[in-house]
Design a protein around this motif. Structure first.
Motif, PDB file in Angstrom:
ATOM      1  N   ALA A 290      -9.182  38.276 -31.667  1.00 15.60           N
ATOM      2  CA  ALA A 290     -10.132  37.220 -31.984  1.00 15.60           C
ATOM      3  C   ALA A 290     -10.786  36.613 -30.747  1.00 15.60           C
ATOM      4  N   ARG A 330     -11.090  43.325 -35.983  1.00 18.22           N
ATOM      5  CA  ARG A 330     -11.931  42.157 -36.261  1.00 18.22           C
ATOM      6  C   ARG A 330     -12.565  42.240 -37.649  1.00 18.22           C
ATOM      7  N   GLU A 333      -9.999  41.697 -40.461  1.00 17.25           N
ATOM      8  CA  GLU A 333      -9.686  40.277 -40.644  1.00 17.25           C
ATOM      9  C   GLU A 333     -10.850  39.549 -41.303  1.00 17.25           C
ATOM     10  N   LEU A 337     -10.754  37.409 -44.837  1.00 18.69           N
ATOM     11  CA  LEU A 337     -11.209  36.025 -44.972  1.00 18.69           C
ATOM     12  C   LEU A 337     -12.299  35.900 -46.040  1.00 18.69           C
ATOM     13  N   GLU A 348     -19.325  31.473 -39.547  1.00 21.14           N
ATOM     14  CA  GLU A 348     -18.056  30.937 -39.069  1.00 21.14           C
ATOM     15  C   GLU A 348     -16.997  32.024 -38.977  1.00 21.14           C
ATOM     16  N   ILE A 349     -16.986  32.929 -39.967  1.00 21.44           N
ATOM     17  CA  ILE A 349     -16.012  34.015 -39.944  1.00 21.44           C
ATOM     18  C   ILE A 349     -16.301  34.964 -38.790  1.00 21.44           C
ATOM     19  N   TYR A 351     -17.598  34.237 -35.914  1.00 25.84           N
ATOM     20  CA  TYR A 351     -17.108  33.601 -34.673  1.00 25.84           C
ATOM     21  C   TYR A 351     -15.586  33.597 -34.625  1.00 25.84           C
ATOM     22  N   SER A 352     -14.950  33.402 -35.790  1.00 27.19           N
ATOM     23  CA  SER A 352     -13.484  33.282 -35.811  1.00 27.19           C
ATOM     24  C   SER A 352     -12.783  34.601 -35.504  1.00 27.19           C
ATOM     25  N   VAL A 353     -13.455  35.722 -35.736  1.00 21.07           N
ATOM     26  CA  VAL A 353     -12.808  37.008 -35.449  1.00 21.07           C
ATOM     27  C   VAL A 353     -13.291  37.612 -34.127  1.00 21.07           C
TER      28      VAL A 353
END
Length: 386
Positions: A290, A330, A333, A337, A348-349, A351-353
């Motif tokens: 991440a 990535r 994941e 999500l 947002e997802i 950026y989060s991965v």
């Protein structure tokens, strides 16, 4: 998905054949073809007539035959200014009274003809004119005509009804303006084959006539065939889209299920690693994927393993390079999500991965799962379809 594409291809081929058949039938039904002679369409009763009925000077017409082929001889008196002969057919009812036939669905007339010697004849259409025609006075019928040539070889002549004009002499006789040269095809009284001003004078002429047909089209049948074909293609498209969504949804859910072990190292279904370096590498990537700054150089520095060996270890264990495996982690994941959170925000997802570029994330995700992240979320969270 391969099975879906194979079945879809079969469906398209089958519908293409059905469409071709529908269009063929539509075209066949749209073509109107009514035989007047020698075969007679039951919708059109007619009787023949000759002009003149008796010789006028030397001008005369003699009917030789009306079985299979109309044959007649005519002779034009050179001493007369406008010698006139014709063979005609008039539409009648069951009691032999003259009627007006509606030929508005037909666009042309076709016939086979032979002339000896070579001749220029007139084809004449007689129609009812509301202003001047009286059924009791056949001379008052409206005359519309066009010329054609014939010789001693059989030839098929097809004349378009739109090319027939009412001549000036008729318009002048009944007080019409010369511009009023049209006629009403739905009030047709009959047809005639007439000599012209270029027909040979003082010479016996022989004419043979057969295969007289009315030709036209009723485009409603063709439009109906096209309409049915379009409806079938639309239904096929909708059905295939529904099936595609169903198959894609099931495939995505199966794919996510299979990829789940990659999400975190502790979930990997890999046997305890005999190689310590390999185990360290997999653990490191499963915990650091991440990090948007993660790179092959960073992993090599953190693990003390050179870059080439890192790629060799990953190819040996997973068949992937460092960058391919990192994207796999990535994206897996991200898929988890998206599948678990109805309110998940794609940016947002991403950026989060570990992706700072949302467009790049969308591109990779579509390459991996065959659809955009937003579409994936909708499909995955939809109810199962058969």
């Amino acid at each position: 998905m391969l099975k879906f594409y194979r079945n879809a291809a079969f469906a398209v081929i089958a519908l293409a054949l059905v469409t071709a058949l529908l269009i063929y039938v539509g075209l066949a039904q749209a073509r109107l073809d009514a035989s007047l002679f020698p075969g007679r369409d039951g919708n059109f009763l007619w009787v023949s007539a000759l002009e003149p009925k008796a010789p006028v000077g030397k001008t005369q017409l003699t009917l030789k035959n009306e079985v299979g082929t109309v044959e007649y001889d005519f002779f034009l008196d050179p001493e007369k200014p406008f010698p006139y002969t014709h063979y005609s057919i008039y539409f009648v009812d069951l009691i032999q009274s003259f009627v007006q036939a509606d030929l508005s669905r037909y666009s042309s007339i076709s016939f086979k003809i032979q002339c000896d010697p070579k001749n220029v004849l007139m084809f004449v259409l007689f129609s009812f004119d509301d202003k001047v025609t009286k059924l009791s006075d056949m001379a008052s019928r409206r005359v519309s005509s066009t010329a054609f040539s014939c010789d001693n070889h059989w030839a098929t002549v097809e004349l378009d009804f739109a090319d027939l004009d009412t001549p000036h002499w008729w318009l002048g006789r009944y007080g019409f303006e010369y511009s009023e040269r049209g006629y009403q095809l739905n009030k047709t009284m009959g047809f005639a084959w007439v000599n012209s001003l270029q027909s040979p004078l003082n010479t016996p002429s022989h004419v043979k006539l057969t295969d007289v047909r009315l030709v036209g089209s009723d485009v409603r049948y063709l439009y109906a065939a096209i309409g049915v074909s379009i409806a079938l293609w639309v239904l096929l498209l909708l059905w295939q889209m529904r099936r595609y969504i169903s198959v894609l949804t099931l495939e995505l859910k199966e794919r996510v299920k299979q990829d789940q072990p990659l999400i975190a190292y502790k979930k990997l279904s890999i046997e305890p690693q005999k190689d310590k370096e390999k185990s360290s590498l997999l653990r490191y990537m499963a915990t650091e994927y991440a990090n948007p700054e993660l790179s092959l150089e960073m992993a090599a520095a953190a693990l003390g393993i050179n870059r080439t060996k890192i790629n060799d270890l990953l190819k040996d264990e997973l068949g992937l390079t460092f960058s391919s495996y990192l994207n796999k982690l990535r994206l897996t994941e991200a898929a988890r999500l998206l599948s678990e959170n109805e309110d998940a925000n794609v940016s947002e997802i991403a950026y989060s991965v570990g992706y700072n570029n949302v467009s790049y994330f969308n591109k990779l995700f579509k390459q991996e799962y065959g659809c955009a992240p937003k579409t994936f979320k909708v499909l995955y969270q939809a109810k199962d379809t058969a």
